[in-house]
Design a protein around this motif. Structure first.
Motif: not given
Lengths: 906, 535
Positions: A400, A402, A444, A446, A448, A450, A474, A481, B11-12, B15-16, B18-20, B22-24, B26-30
């Motif tokens: 897996y 990410y 800019r 971005a 992501q 998986h 992005s 998206r 832990f796995l 973190s999994g 968290y990964g899924l 987290s901040c999707s 973040e793909l909204n860039v200015d």
């Protein structure tokens, strides 16, 4: 400095076709290599330094190319065009060892053309003028070709620009030292290298220092960690890029200054320049054929690049129990380039388009200075967990991954017209604000992704891998998206099967196949948003204090184009099936059939001009297919003390555009044809007599003729193949109509080669080794740029002796038409006269080396081992029918390189 | 071991997750540019939007040396201006004028870009949030009027040159609505006229705009002037089937503040936006450097803002347009002593900087009887930018009162009011008499006693030679009205002094320019309708 073009298995799309470069697991990004690269301003900002220059080749362990979806999926987010995977060396568990290597080489461009000499040129141009007396010769040529005129230049010597622009025997050298070793828990690798290359055109060079530190260490049974840090600093002067453009000057145009030849710092001016009375004369001194004296200008002005690359990876890997590993990795790549360029005002007289610069900077300046900084940044965080387990003969592997990536670029450009010194060391931007100009910009992005992969094999005989990727970018609207990309591959090692074990001549045989999808997101930024641009300037009112006729400046604001929120991932689906075999113990043979279908291609739609947008929108509208066969074979054996091996490989590509937006052809992107095919008129023949021309004119008309009355013996006539469309939805009809017009431009050939191949040969005898590598390309048509530049009725640029092949009544030709001043009847239009086969076979590298035998080392107590000396040559021979400069590139032909080198180990 | 296994799996899982999650976002860039929805948030910004429509004229009248530009298309067809040699055959001799012609494609593209901007602004002006932004009295109406005027200008030009050009009357919001059908008959001209009828109500009078900062923006009389032109064109094309001449006269009567100034003031950089002017391209020079190779949209500092006039001079900057001069017919059209003659062409030559009389060593001007055209390039009255002396901040006069007066004369004559027609023509001639260099009154050209259509046509040749393609528009529409018959004209009637066999004018084909191939290739509706007849 020219970037190479790399294509893996054909061209998928017509946006961005570069494959993804991955160096030690870091996917490389560079401003200008993506969809923004189409804009000329952005290519200028990107600069010419190839990002691949920033790696010392001595550090490279291996380069593999990932071509099918399944293998590339791990890098999936940008891997649809294939992946070039570069792995650098690392330490092994061993005593510390020091490797060094050094190489020195000489490069030259050997391709030359036969330009006219001054007497030939002085005779040729008036003959051309005489062919069309109604067209006026350019005023700048007045008197230059008339022996009775004081301005006559036909008695000047012939100057050889072809030699002056080249730096023959340009040296290149390379030194690198690598220290590596390892213990049970730690391995390390440190390397330092330096490389210096002079360009094959003058005033171009590159130096590079690079260093790499790689340490992997096992802290305890559960934890491993490591760091890989690469620092590269490179820089050089970059003043010349186009060989063909710089050798076309009229042969009587002097290169260097001298008695009677005005100039500056030893180089000849092309215009009068600054006169003692303060006026500036911008009249070309040597007729219309005077070109920019690039030899002088690049020697006096400078454009210097300095680049710094910081690439680093840190990871921590946790192994809580055997079989499971959890890895967290952070990658960073910062690549910054500074460009500093200076134009001396005294050098503007090398360039008749520069104009009078002396008034700039308030009249007190000596030149123009530009600083540009560009920083590419790329931050990646990755989390990977991997579980591997074997039981009985079953082996299972679960993965897996990410990835979260943020990348982009920032640039700033500062320029000033106010410079007081010509010394490079004193150049800085400053001075009054009315003479300085600054702008900055950002990009800019971005991504992501998986990835879940399941790998299974049964006793190393049956293999099955399945992968699913989910990526977000992005660049698309939030609702579009994400994309899902599955793939799988399977293999069957048939040799271990009962029915195969008895077949003696097959030593190993593996059948494999796969299918998968990958995504491409290269579309212009903000294509789904409606953005405003504020560049259109206008003025109202009056403000005579500025200058006469001036007013108050306003900046207009308008939308750039039509937004498209429907944009989504472009997908490439690859299917491949093939086999690898080892036969007769010595023959390795593998073959594969692949087919790639790219659909939803992000295309700039060619909307009708009646829409009136500045930028055409993008949409997912097209489909392209590439398919072919790849095969390679290699045979190695020995005869006594001589080991030999030879082999070859070939890839075929059949490229077709399957669908375009509403079936509308866009330039040379048309359904049913290969991408970017060549489209031009087809020559029917040459009129050998005026009567023949009259007869033809009674049956046909040609809408390109501008002097119908003069069409006669020696002119081309073209084939009438098509006409205006008669059916709805078509764009032409295949019926001739007696009219030669743009509908009669048809398919001439492909620009994407039908096949690529290579042949290699290796011999080894005692300490001597010899290797040769050939590479070639076939089934491709190329536009002969040299022919287009050198066969024309010139009154300015020089031409080659090819012009003597033109049709004349004394010397009728059936291949070359007559040259008429101004080409009023367009003999030289875009037709198959200018296209020829671009197939070639090139001896890419030849190398002869000698490894010193063991006896020698005893004398130094075995402190030094494995010393190898070699000489090699690159691009020594090319077999081709192409008559241009070089079948790979006419504007910057491939140089010939000879080198010697040594490598050894302490 | 098991405990560690257990911990590892937790832990796995964490973190999994968290990964899924987290901040999707973040793909909204200015975005790195302002967006349409946010941009037009002030009255000032709306002025910027309207200004962008005016800015497109720089791409029409500037040098644009990296694109074909369209100077040959404006100047050469017709009998007033000739090309210097047998080149430029497509427009000088109609030979090789086909659908792939670069200048034709360029013209089409630029006028449609102007239409797109105007339609975009019209849509914006109707939004309620935008209307609420306006503070200054009458400005919203003025903006709408300006945009309607500019749109009508493009319609007029496209109709005149191409006939069935698609009518784009709304902003095109998406790719799906991008295919427009060809227009039919006078549809485009009708729309121009109805736009102008709206515009004359909305536009303010000439005193509304602050001279120091806003001179050059159109006002109601500009729209009346264009209305006169449009009505007269339609009258000629339809043989006055809709009473267009009468409507032209009505519109003409509404122009009250204009008067005829000294003739050469209309081409002089010292007298821009004078009392005769109704609409001008406000040429200027870009702040850092007016780069003749980069179009107006390139950037603020160097995208060109000036006009190109060097097709009338020997400056090397005319290598794309060619070099033009007065035709034999034009040289013979003036009476000796007509003050306009010396202001139209004369043996006076400009150098690069445009303000010094330089004898020309080349025999080149012999082709024009030793004359160079003087409009916009006369020494002492012209100006060029300082880097190459190429583009000029001298405004291009797009519509002046003299033109409108002569159109009114034609309207009066065609509606049986010859006395009023005679007065207009005599006003023009009277102004010519007082346009001497020293201010004295010439006796030539004397007033006419009676006026015929031929007199009006000849006076238009003398008055408006070499200006914005007016002559070619006149000739073609007079042919369609039946006042002249172009199919009987010879090569030299058109000012083509070379081998007549290469002169390929074909009536009715060349009454229109070809529809560009790029339009036919991408617009199935236009492709189905085919190109203009003969192409």
């Amino acid at each position: 400095m020219q970037r190479p073009t790399v294509r893996i298995r054909g061209t998928n799309t017509w946006g961005v076709t570069e494959p993804l470069y991955v160096i030690d697991g870091v996917a490389i990004t560079e401003f200008g290599s993506g969809s923004e690269g189409g804009h000329a301003g952005n290519q200028d900002l990107r600069g010419p330094l190839n990002i691949m220059t920033m790696i010392d080749p001595n550090d490279i362990e291996s380069i593999s190319i990932l071509k099918d979806a399944s293998a590339a999926a791990i890098y999936g987010v940008r891997a649809a065009n294939g992946v070039v995977l570069i792995t650098t060396k690392k330490g092994r568990r061993d005593k510390p060892s020091v490797d060094f290597s050094a190489r020195y080489g000489i490069q030259s461009i050997t391709q030359e053309l036969n330009w006219l000499s001054t007497p030939q040129y002085a005779k040729f141009v008036p003959e051309i003028w005489a062919t069309n007396p109604d067209l006026a010769p350019a005023p700048e040529n007045a008197g230059r070709f008339d022996p009775n005129d004081s301005r006559y230049l036909g008695n000047s010597p012939t100057y050889n620009w072809q030699d002056a622009i080249r730096h023959k025997n340009a040296p290149t050298s390379d030194v690198s030292v690598r220290v590596s070793g390892g213990t049970e828990n730690t391995d390390y690798y440190v390397s330092v290298g330096r490389s210096d290359t002079d360009g094959t055109l003058i005033n171009t060079n590159l130096s590079r220092y690079s260093g790499n530190v790689k340490i992997n260490t096992k802290i305890n049974d559960y934890l491993r960690t490591g760091i890989n840090y690469r620092l590269v600093s490179a820089g050089g002067d970059h003043n010349n890029m186009n060989y063909l453009d710089n050798v076309k000057s009229a042969p009587w145009q002097p290169i260097y200054s001298g008695p009677g030849i005005p100039g500056y710092r030893g180089f000849a001016y092309t215009v009068g320049g600054l006169q003692p009375d303060g006026s500036y004369l911008n009249q070309r001194l040597y007729g219309l054929g005077t070109r920019i004296n690039q030899v002088g200008r690049s020697s006096v002005n400078y454009t210097e690049y300095t680049s710094l690359r910081n690439m680093g990876t840190i990871y921590a890997e946790l192994t809580p129990f055997s079989g499971l590993s959890l890895k967290y990795q952070v990658d960073m790549d910062l690549y910054s380039t500074k460009r500093k360029s200076f134009s001396d005002f005294d050098a503007s007289a090398f360039d008749h388009t520069a104009g009078n610069s002396y008034g700039k900077g308030g009249g007190k300046s000596v030149g123009n200075l530009v600083h540009r900084d560009m920083t590419n940044f790329n931050y990646i965080q990755q989390f990977t967990s991997n579980y591997a387990r074997s039981f009985n003969s079953h082996n299972l592997d679960l993965l897996y991954n990410y990835t979260n990536q943020e990348y982009g670029a920032e640039f700033s450009d500062m320029s000033t017209e106010y410079v007081t010194s010509k010394k490079k060391a004193l150049h800085n931007i400053g001075g009054e604000s009315r003479f300085t100009n600054t702008f900055t910009g950002t990009q800019r992005r971005a991504l992501q992704g998986h990835l879940v992969r399941v790998g299974y094999n049964f006793s190393y005989r049956y293999y099955l891998d399945a992968t699913v990727r989910r990526d977000g970018s992005s660049r698309f609207a939030p609702e579009n998206r994400w994309g899902t990309f599955p793939s799988f591959s399977a293999a069957w090692r048939m040799k271990n099967e009962s029915f195969m074990t008895n077949i003696g001549w097959i030593d190993d045989f593996k059948l494999r196949g796969g299918w998968g999808k990958l995504g491409n997101q290269e579309v212009a930024d903000m294509a789904f948003l409606s953005t405003i641009t504020q560049n259109a300037t206008y003025n109202f009112g009056s403000d005579p204090s500025r200058y006469i006729g001036g007013g108050v400046l306003g900046t207009g604001a308008i939308i750039t184009g039509i937004p498209n929120r429907e944009l989504r991932w472009e997908k490439t689906t690859t299917t491949n099936i093939g086999f690898d075999a080892i036969l007769f113990r010595n023959l390795n043979f593998s073959a594969e059939y692949y087919t790639k279908l790219t659909d939803g291609i992000l295309q700039h739609i060619d909307l009708p001009l009646s829409v009136g947008v500045l930028n055409f929108p993008s949409a997912n509208v097209a489909e392209v297919s590439n398919r072919g066969v790849e095969a390679s074979a290699n045979y190695s054996n020995r005869v006594g003390n001589l080991n030999y091996s030879f082999g070859g490989n070939i890839t075929t590509v059949r490229n077709r555009v399957l669908k375009t937006y509403k079936g509308i052809p866009s330039g040379t992107i048309e359904e049913g044809y290969p991408l970017f095919y060549h489209k031009a008129y087809k020559v029917g023949g040459i009129f050998q007599s005026d009567a023949e021309a009259q007869e033809w004119k009674s049956r046909y008309s040609d809408t390109n003729w501008t002097m119908v009355g003069s069409v006669g013996a020696g002119d081309f006539y073209f084939q009438d193949l098509r006409s205006a469309p008669t059916e709805e939805g078509t764009f032409y009809s295949s019926e001739p109509d007696g009219k030669i017009d743009s509908y009669d431009m048809v398919y001439i050939g492909k620009s994407i080669p039908g096949y690529f191949y290579g042949i290699n040969l290796n011999l080894e005898y005692k300490g001597l080794d010899f290797s040769a590598l050939f590479s070639g390309v076939g089934d491709v048509m190329k536009y002969n740029l040299v022919k287009a530049n050198s066969f024309h009725p010139t009154q300015s640029d020089n031409v080659t002796t090819m012009v003597y092949k033109q049709w004349t009544p004394e010397n009728p030709s059936s291949e070359y038409p007559r040259l008429v001043f101004g080409d009023p009847n367009r003999n030289l239009r875009n037709s198959d006269f200018f296209f020829e086969s671009g197939a070639y076979l090139r001896l890419q590298t030849v190398q002869l080396g000698y490894t010193l035998q063991d006896g020698v080392y005893n004398r130094v107590n075995n402190h030094i081992k494995n010393i190898r000396l070699y000489v090699s040559g690159s691009n020594l021979m090319t077999i081709t029918k192409y008559t241009g400069m070089d079948p790979e590139s006419d504007i910057y032909p491939t140089p010939r390189i000879f080198s010697v080198g040594i490598s050894g180990r302490f | 071991m098991n405990k560690i296994k257990y911990l590892a799996i937790i832990f796995l899982a964490i973190s999994g997750l968290y990964g899924l999650n987290s901040c999707s976002d973040e793909l909204n860039v200015d975005p790195t540019a302002e967006l349409e929805g946010d941009f037009y948030n002030s009255e000032q910004r709306m002025q910027q939007g309207v200004g962008a429509c005016y800015a497109m004229f720089a791409n029409l009248y500037g040098p644009v040396l990296n694109d074909p530009g369209m100077h040959a298309m404006f100047m050469l067809p017709g009998d007033d201006i000739s090309n210097f040699d047998s080149g430029n055959a497509a427009f000088a001799a109609f030979s090789g004028l086909n659908e792939s012609n670069g200048q034709v494609t360029y013209a089409w593209r630029r006028y449609y870009q102007l239409l797109y901007r105007c339609n975009f602004m019209l849509e914006k002006l109707e939004e309620e949030e935008v209307k609420a932004l306006y503070r200054r009295d009458g400005l919203w109406q003025a903006n709408k009027g300006e945009v309607l005027f500019l749109r009508a200008w493009a319609y007029y030009r496209l109709y005149d040159w191409f006939g069935k050009a698609p009518l784009q009357d709304k902003r095109i919001p998406s790719i799906g609505s991008a295919i427009l059908p060809p227009s039919e008959g006078t549809q485009m001209l009708d729309k121009a006229i109805s736009d102008l009828n709206l515009a004359v109500e909305l536009l303010p009078n000439v005193n509304y705009w602050t001279p120091a900062t806003e001179k050059g923006r159109v006002w109601n009389e500009s729209a009346y002037g264009l209305l006169v032109r449009a009505h007269v064109l339609r009258a000629r094309h339809t043989k006055n089937a809709n009473g267009d001449y009468a409507k032209a006269i009505t519109a003409f009567g509404k122009i009250t503040s204009r008067e005829l100034v000294t003739f050469h003031y209309n081409f002089s950089v010292h007298h821009e936006n004078n009392k005769e002017s109704l609409f001008e391209f406000q040429a200027s020079s870009a702040p850092a450097m007016d780069n003749a190779w980069l179009d107006n949209d390139f950037d603020v500092n160097i995208g060109q803002m000036g006009a190109q006039y060097h097709y009338f001079t020997n400056h090397w900057g005319n290598y794309m347009s060619g070099k033009y001069g007065p035709s034999l017919k034009l040289r013979n059209a003036f009476e000796d002593g007509d003050p306009r003659k010396a202001e139209t062409f004369a043996p006076i030559f400009t150098n690069v900087n445009g303000n010094v009389n330089v004898p020309q060593p080349y025999p080149s001007w012999d082709k024009f009887g030793g004359n160079q055209m003087q409009k916009y390039v006369k020494p002492g009255h012209c100006e060029f930018e300082r880097d190459w002396g190429l583009s000029s901040p001298n405004n291009y006069r797009l519509m002046r009162y003299a033109d409108i007066k002569l159109l009114a004369a034609e309207a009066y004559l065609q509606t049986n009011q010859p006395a009023l027609a005679l007065k207009e023509v005599n006003d023009i001639r009277e102004r010519a008499r007082r346009s001497t260099p020293d201010g004295s009154i010439s006796s030539v050209p004397a007033d006419l006693t009676a006026v015929t259509m031929q007199d009006i046509m000849d006076e238009r040749l003398r008055e408006l030679a070499g200006e914005d393609g007016i002559r070619w528009t006149d000739l073609r529409s007079w042919h369609r009205a039946g006042y002249i018959d172009l199919s009987t004209w010879t090569a030299s009637d058109f000012g083509f002094e070379f081998d007549a066999e290469n002169f390929r004018l074909s009536i009715p084909t060349h009454l229109l320019f070809p529809i560009p191939k790029r339009e036919l290739d991408t617009n199935p509706l236009m492709a189905a309708s085919g190109n203009n007849p003969g192409y």
